[in-house]
Structure formats: C-alpha cells, structure tokens
Design a protein around this motif. Sequence first.
Motif, PDB file in Angstrom:
ATOM      1  N   VAL B 252      -1.018  16.464   4.019  1.00 52.32           N
ATOM      2  CA  VAL B 252      -0.074  16.463   2.899  1.00 52.32           C
ATOM      3  C   VAL B 252       1.338  16.132   3.400  1.00 52.32           C
ATOM      4  CG1 VAL B 252       1.068  17.944   1.210  1.00 52.32           C
ATOM      5  CG2 VAL B 252      -1.412  17.978   1.408  1.00 52.32           C
ATOM      6  N   LEU B 253       1.715  16.704   4.538  1.00 51.04           N
ATOM      7  CA  LEU B 253       3.041  16.415   5.089  1.00 51.04           C
ATOM      8  C   LEU B 253       3.173  14.943   5.425  1.00 51.04           C
ATOM      9  CD1 LEU B 253       3.815  19.408   7.466  1.00 51.04           C
ATOM     10  CD2 LEU B 253       5.019  18.779   5.370  1.00 51.04           C
ATOM     11  N   MET B 254       2.100  14.388   5.976  1.00 51.65           N
ATOM     12  CA  MET B 254       2.137  12.993   6.394  1.00 51.65           C
ATOM     13  C   MET B 254       2.248  12.069   5.172  1.00 51.65           C
ATOM     14  SD  MET B 254      -0.313  11.252   9.128  1.00 51.65           S
ATOM     15  CE  MET B 254       0.346   9.965  10.145  1.00 51.65           C
ATOM     16  N   GLY B 255       1.430  12.326   4.173  1.00 53.28           N
ATOM     17  CA  GLY B 255       1.416  11.439   3.005  1.00 53.28           C
ATOM     18  C   GLY B 255       2.588  11.683   2.067  1.00 53.28           C
ATOM     19  N   GLY B 256       3.062  12.920   2.014  1.00 57.78           N
ATOM     20  CA  GLY B 256       4.177  13.233   1.116  1.00 57.78           C
ATOM     21  C   GLY B 256       3.818  14.415   0.227  1.00 57.78           C
ATOM     22  N   ALA B 257       4.447  15.566   0.484  1.00 58.51           N
ATOM     23  CA  ALA B 257       4.181  16.748  -0.333  1.00 58.51           C
ATOM     24  C   ALA B 257       4.669  16.499  -1.752  1.00 58.51           C
ATOM     25  CB  ALA B 257       4.878  17.970   0.264  1.00 58.51           C
ATOM     26  N   ALA B 258       3.974  17.056  -2.719  1.00 63.03           N
ATOM     27  CA  ALA B 258       4.331  16.932  -4.139  1.00 63.03           C
ATOM     28  C   ALA B 258       4.323  15.483  -4.616  1.00 63.03           C
ATOM     29  CB  ALA B 258       5.681  17.593  -4.436  1.00 63.03           C
ATOM     30  N   THR B 259       3.475  14.656  -3.996  1.00 61.82           N
ATOM     31  CA  THR B 259       3.166  13.358  -4.585  1.00 61.82           C
ATOM     32  C   THR B 259       1.661  13.355  -4.842  1.00 61.82           C
ATOM     33  OG1 THR B 259       2.703  12.296  -2.469  1.00 61.82           O
ATOM     34  CG2 THR B 259       4.969  12.183  -3.258  1.00 61.82           C
ATOM     35  N   VAL B 260       1.243  12.686  -5.912  1.00 59.33           N
ATOM     36  CA  VAL B 260      -0.173  12.752  -6.291  1.00 59.33           C
ATOM     37  C   VAL B 260      -1.059  12.018  -5.277  1.00 59.33           C
ATOM     38  CG1 VAL B 260      -1.848  12.083  -8.051  1.00 59.33           C
ATOM     39  CG2 VAL B 260       0.325  13.076  -8.732  1.00 59.33           C
ATOM     40  N   LEU B 261      -0.581  10.868  -4.797  1.00 55.21           N
ATOM     41  CA  LEU B 261      -1.404  10.079  -3.870  1.00 55.21           C
ATOM     42  C   LEU B 261      -1.135  10.411  -2.398  1.00 55.21           C
ATOM     43  CD1 LEU B 261      -1.446   6.525  -5.478  1.00 55.21           C
ATOM     44  CD2 LEU B 261      -3.411   7.996  -5.037  1.00 55.21           C
ATOM     45  N   ILE B 303       5.200   9.868   3.811  1.00 55.73           N
ATOM     46  CA  ILE B 303       5.297   8.437   3.526  1.00 55.73           C
ATOM     47  C   ILE B 303       5.636   8.187   2.053  1.00 55.73           C
ATOM     48  CG2 ILE B 303       3.957   6.302   3.445  1.00 55.73           C
ATOM     49  CD1 ILE B 303       2.514   7.517   5.990  1.00 55.73           C
ATOM     50  N   LEU B 304       4.846   8.737   1.152  1.00 50.22           N
ATOM     51  CA  LEU B 304       5.120   8.484  -0.268  1.00 50.22           C
ATOM     52  C   LEU B 304       6.342   9.256  -0.756  1.00 50.22           C
ATOM     53  CD1 LEU B 304       1.628   8.194  -1.957  1.00 50.22           C
ATOM     54  CD2 LEU B 304       3.128   6.428  -1.059  1.00 50.22           C
ATOM     55  N   GLY B 305       6.614  10.425  -0.161  1.00 54.69           N
ATOM     56  CA  GLY B 305       7.802  11.196  -0.533  1.00 54.69           C
ATOM     57  C   GLY B 305       9.066  10.414  -0.223  1.00 54.69           C
ATOM     58  N   SER B 306       9.102   9.781   0.957  1.00 51.56           N
ATOM     59  CA  SER B 306      10.269   8.985   1.327  1.00 51.56           C
ATOM     60  C   SER B 306      10.350   7.721   0.492  1.00 51.56           C
ATOM     61  CB  SER B 306      10.212   8.633   2.819  1.00 51.56           C
ATOM     62  OG  SER B 306      10.227   9.811   3.581  1.00 51.56           O
ATOM     63  N   LEU B 307       9.179   7.132   0.219  1.00 52.79           N
ATOM     64  CA  LEU B 307       9.150   5.928  -0.622  1.00 52.79           C
ATOM     65  C   LEU B 307       9.715   6.236  -2.008  1.00 52.79           C
ATOM     66  CD1 LEU B 307       8.083   2.958  -0.553  1.00 52.79           C
ATOM     67  CD2 LEU B 307       6.053   3.817  -1.720  1.00 52.79           C
ATOM     68  N   ARG B 308       9.310   7.402  -2.548  1.00 47.91           N
ATOM     69  CA  ARG B 308       9.804   7.793  -3.866  1.00 47.91           C
ATOM     70  C   ARG B 308      11.313   7.960  -3.848  1.00 47.91           C
ATOM     71  NH1 ARG B 308       7.066  12.801  -6.646  1.00 47.91           N
ATOM     72  NH2 ARG B 308       7.778  13.908  -4.811  1.00 47.91           N
ATOM     73  N   GLU B 309      11.797   8.567  -2.761  1.00 49.09           N
ATOM     74  CA  GLU B 309      13.224   8.832  -2.670  1.00 49.09           C
ATOM     75  C   GLU B 309      14.024   7.533  -2.596  1.00 49.09           C
ATOM     76  OE1 GLU B 309      14.990  12.487  -0.382  1.00 49.09           O
ATOM     77  OE2 GLU B 309      14.733  10.800   0.961  1.00 49.09           O
TER      78      GLU B 309
END
Lengths: 244, 316
Positions: B252-261, B303-309
């Motif tokens: 979860v940390l790697m992919g992005g916490a609090a992102t669905v994917l 990854i997705l958390g930073s992308l979202r940001e």
Amino acid sequence: MAAMTLLSTENLSKQFGGLRAVDSVSFTFLEGEIRALIGPNGAGKTTFVNLLSGRIPPTEGRVVFAGEDVTRLPAHARVNRGIAYTFQITSVFAGMSAMDNVKLSAQRRLSKGLFGPDPALLERVALSALERVGLAARRDEIAGNLSYGHQRLLEVAMGLGLDPKLLILDEPTQGLSDEEIAVFVTLVKEIAQNASILLIEHNMDVVMGLAHTITVLDRGRILAQGTPDEIRRNEAVRRAYLGK
Amino acid sequence: MRSRWANKATVLHVGVIAVLFALQFVLPEYHHVNLARVMVLASFAMGYNIAFGYTGLLSLGHAMFFAAGLYAAGLMAQFAGVSAAGGLLLGVAAGLALAAAVGCLALRTTGVSFMIVTLMFAQAAFLATFYFGEYTRGDEGFVIPSHLRHLFGLFLAEPATRYFVALSLFALCLAISFAVARSSMGRVLAAIRENEERTRMLGYNVFLYKLVALTISGAMSGLVGAAYGMLFGYVGATFASIQYSIFPLLWVLMGGAATVLGPFVGTLLMFYLVDISSGFTSANMLIVGLALIGLILFFPKGILGSLRERAAPWLP
C-alpha cells in the motif's frame, strides 16, 4: 424574563491535580443570547467551555442543556443535541477543499439511514453556509491554502453547517486584522438571529459591541455578571484585570 | 466538473479490469499464474488500505484476518467437507468477527499503541495455529482436498478458472474500495485520519466509524484469505506470520495509501521486483530495500499518491 433557559450548570468543577481550574460554577444561559465569557489568562474559560461541550469530563457538578442532563453524554452526542464548538486553534481539515470541510459538518444531520445524505441537498446546505461567511467563491480551494482569516471563517461555516442551538466560539478574532474583525462582528450578529452564542474573547471592543450579557471568570469562579455597562463599572473586575 | 472527474475515474477503473481480463489470453503461462496471485494479494492490500489508507489505522496485525479466512475455509474443507462457496462465506464471517472483536479492544488505543496491540493479537493468532497443530499441522500446513475446490461447478485449480475467479475477487474489492472512497462515510474516515478530535466535535462517533472501517477491512482480508486457500490449495502457518502483516503495508505504501488502485500497483511492482531480482542475485532483498529507499525519497506518498498530488487530482 420570558426567554427559556437553554443551558445551565450546577456547581460545575474541574480539578487538574492540585489546580481547581473550574470551581463550583453555577451558570445560566438563556435562549437567543449572545453571551461573552471573559477573564484574565488562566481564569478557566477554555476549561469551562470544554466541560460544556463534553471534551473533558467534570470532577463534580451537572450540565443541563435544553432541559436534558447531558453531564454523562460524550462530546459527539452533545454536538448532535445542538452544542457546537469552534476551536481556539484553527483546525480545519487542511487537506480537503473548503466545500468538503463544510459538507463534513452538515452531512451527519442530513443523513437518513445508512446511505448518507442526498448529494444535491448536502451541496446546497454546505454552499449556503459558505455564502453566509463569504467564502462561496473559494469553495474548491484546499483549506490548508486559505489565508488565516479565511480559515477562521471556514471554522465558523463548519459551525453553521451543524445548525447548532448553541454556538461556542473560542477566541474567534484572535490573529485577525481590524477589517476582518469588523466582518466577523457583523457575521456573529447575523448568526445570532437563529442561534445562541457563547463567546470567549479578549478583544474588549468585540465583547462590548456584541454581548448582551458578560460573565467574568477569575481563578475558576464567576467573579461578576451583567450588562457590558455594569461590567465596565465593576470594581472587582478592574482589580482582576489590572492587579491589586 | 465533479461528475466529469467521477466519470474519468470510473472509466479508468473499469479499463484496468478490462485490461486484466484481456491479458489472460496473451500472457505466457508463468506470468499468467503470477498475475492471478498478484490480483488476489492486491485484493488483500485493498482491504488493508481501507483501514490504513483511508482511516489512518496503522495495523500491524492484518495477517490474522487473512489467516482467519484461510483457516476458516481450509479447516472446514478438511474436517467438514465444506466446498469453496461455503468456504468463502466462512472466510468473510471469520475475518469480520475477528476484526470486530479485536477492534473493540485495540481501538481503545491510538498511534504506536494501536500498532503494538494489533501486533500482539496477530502474534497470538499465529501461535494459535501451532497450539492447535493437531488440526492445522502448524508450519507444515495442509493441502485442501481438490474435490472441494469447486465453485459453482468450476474447478478452481484449473488455470483459466483460477485467473477468472482471481479477477472477479479483484474487481469486487476494487468496487468496494471505490464505493468507500466516494461515499459520505469515506469523507468521515478521511476526516478521522486528518484530525480525530475535530471530527468528534462535528458530532461523529469516531470509535464507531473506526470500528466499522476496521471490520470492513477485516472482512475483505478474510474473504481474500479464504479465496487464496481455495485457489492455490495450501493452508499453512506462514500466512499468519508477521510477514503477511507487513506485506500489505509495504504494498500500500509503495502504490499509494488512500488511492483505490495503489494497492494493486504496489503489489504488482513488489512481486515482480522480488521475482526479477532473485533471477540475478541471491541478495535480492538488497535490491528490494534500495527500491524502497528510492521510493521514499522520490515518491513519499507512493506512486499513485504522488501522481495524484502532482498531475491527477481526480484519482480516487
């Protein structure tokens, strides 16, 4: 007087170790009032309103709100009964939009059953709260990016979203500019048409301009109570503020 | 503007499921099996994400919910002849009940204490698998009889079926995460994560919300545990060990916490990172460690958390 008692306390006390922060306070608050709570630093003002809102339990005494003994109710249940508290230190949800902040405050009371509120209704209610404080144009901004003054107004909008019977404002004008304070005073007068207001405030112009009644706390006790004029003339109050 | 974002997000998630569906026809056998496993493990990570990502509950004990489902399905198959459909339901029930019970106690604490309390409960569950070694066969584990690994007439050990069931499980967990993230309850959970005291003073029973979030998370983990047992046929104590509490956290940390994917992206990357690096060197964990350090340096929100940001604020 014809007005109904909205909130009262009987011998309300809070002991922190050797310190009696609030000492047997018996206090009556009428519906529709704007009441200011003043007193020197360390007088126990914030502790007292924390006892009212249920953030901390009292050592002794009772709190009665709208005819119901709420002394044993947890804070969230008191909010649901109509006691709203806005924080002294601004604590909006910094990562969310202004709109989402207000939605959070309104959605619980608008929810029926499991599936949350009607989105259109929630949107309308939240937007109207933002309009009342003048932040409607900034609805999509992230709360953490708003100026300090706007964050304070957002706090008030969140209070409005709760549609409270009693709104407790803890030092709301602290850190605001004179222009912002003027806006704020007008806003509080407008809010007071539908809700009672208990105001902790250090700015005496704000207090004198807004309050119907002033309660002065000193060392955990009620030192004096009366209209702004009576308080201004009160010897004991002067001594407490200026030293003996 | 909102609804267009919502549509974009829906298209993306349905698209991911469609791509995963199509991939089964082109992937070589080795990667076909891997991807089925990744989808199942990512479903576990999505369950974990409900508690950790959306609500901010850093649990170090989710292996116990996964294992509760795994053992509920496995033991009932072994000793009562319950097949896959019943096993999956039992898995959900076991994960849900355990999470509710543990939550009632552990949620009286917050922060580091919560981590420790969940860790202790999970260790107790791990040791219980040895204590009842007569039935569970402890470390060695047992194999679920293959005649019970049938779901609505489909044989789960057959690769195409396994892939399809794994994808269905994945889609279900994705839909649950998506619904939670979009719901008004999701907004309250995020508020609790940001500022618990403020949320309480908006009239929310914070304890109850956290308990519901943890229970949903536990039920999902239990379902995935049961599915894992039924799809891959093996039940053993390793799955209750601390490793399986740490894995979902890392994914979860790697992919992005609090992102669905995010959980899926994290699981996929970590799986192949371990897989590929172990082809080159026996010190493959060194490579994994370096990758994690790089991640923290360049993508602190995953990854997705930073992308979202930075680029895609519409990502749920």
